[in-house]
Structure formats: C-alpha cells, structure tokens
Write an enzyme that holds these catalytic residues in place. Structure first.
Site, mmCIF file in Angstrom:
data_model
loop_
_atom_site.group_PDB
_atom_site.id
_atom_site.type_symbol
_atom_site.label_atom_id
_atom_site.label_comp_id
_atom_site.label_asym_id
_atom_site.label_seq_id
_atom_site.Cartn_x
_atom_site.Cartn_y
_atom_site.Cartn_z
ATOM 1 C CB VAL A 54 -9.370 4.149 7.344
ATOM 2 C CG1 VAL A 54 -8.976 3.742 5.946
ATOM 3 C CG2 VAL A 54 -9.740 2.961 8.186
ATOM 4 C CD GLU A 55 -8.906 2.438 12.217
ATOM 5 O OE1 GLU A 55 -9.426 1.343 12.459
ATOM 6 O OE2 GLU A 55 -8.025 2.598 11.344
ATOM 7 C CE1 TYR B 197 -22.830 21.602 -0.425
ATOM 8 C CE2 TYR B 197 -24.532 22.038 1.199
ATOM 9 C CZ TYR B 197 -24.104 22.036 -0.111
ATOM 10 O OH TYR B 197 -24.936 22.466 -1.109
ATOM 11 C CE LYS C 178 -7.279 0.881 2.581
ATOM 12 N NZ LYS C 178 -6.097 0.384 3.322
ATOM 13 C CD GLU D 232 -2.873 -1.102 2.376
ATOM 14 O OE1 GLU D 232 -4.107 -0.977 2.192
ATOM 15 O OE2 GLU D 232 -2.361 -1.239 3.506
#
Length: 138
Positions: A92-93, A73, A118, A44
C-alpha cells in the site's frame, strides 16, 4: 438609532481581496473506493481487494472562480484508477507514493497527504490497516 457594528462597517468598505489573504487551498477526496490487485502474500496474488483512499492536497491557488483556477479533485480518482489498472502492486506504501506523485503533475500542488486503507487486511480483528504518507514538492 443604533450604530452599525464596527466589523460590518469595516468589511463593507473593503474589497473582497482585502478581507483575507488565502495562503493555501486544500483540495481533498475522502473515502474514494478502488479495487486493486495488491498485497505481498500468495493468497493476495491474482485477486482484487478494496482500498479506501483519502487524499488532501495543498494547492497554491486563491480567488478561484472557475474550475481551471484550481486543481480538479476528479483527477485524484482518475489517477488512482490508472495506477491500479497498471497491475499488481505489492505494498500500500507503493500505491500511496504513486498516487502522491501523480498529484504533483499539477504544478500548483505543493503538498500531498495520501492515506490508504485495506479494509480486509486484518479482518475480522480490525476495521482496516494501511498507511498514510505526506509528500512535499521539492
């Protein structure tokens, strides 16, 4: 002659601000697509992967008549792109937490829910994997 329904008669005699009290406004972005260098595995690193992001903000705003009365937004997309532009992120956290924190720059935001998917993480066995966090202003 038929009498006017009670609801219509009562509503006509009240000012708009007396009809309902808005406690919280929810501003949301759903399905925001960003490409990020993200992931902990060797395969990755050095490559970009798509993320799908949903954000829901609780905003202390009511009677919004102009853009300046509420949270724009578009800020969510700008913040997400700025975070990925900073470089590789392992989790991702981490991305979700950074995005939530960026939303709190506006003092009217009281709660942020950020969901990050993902789509390629478990392909072809799953449509997506990811995380959802909820952050509350302290």
């Amino acid at each position: 002659m038929a009498a006017a329904p009670l609801v219509e008669t009562a509503a006509a005699s009240l000012a708009p601000q007396d009809l309902a009290r808005i406690i919280v406004t929810k501003v949301f972005v759903r399905g925001l697509k960003v490409d990020a260098q993200i992931g902990v595995y060797d395969h990755e690193h050095g490559r970009v992967q798509p993320l799908i992001v949903d954000v829901e903000l609780d905003v202390a705003a009511s009677h919004c008549e102009r853009l300046g009365d509420t949270v724009n937004y578009e800020m969510v997309g700008e913040a997400a792109r700025a975070i990925v532009a900073e470089g590789h992120i392992d989790l991702v956290e981490t991305f979700a937490e950074r995005l939530a924190q960026a939303c709190f720059v506006d003092p009217r935001v009281t709660r942020a829910r950020v969901r990050v998917e993902k789509p390629l993480a478990l392909a072809p066995h799953a449509a997506a994997a990811g995380v959802e966090i909820t952050a509350v202003r302290s």
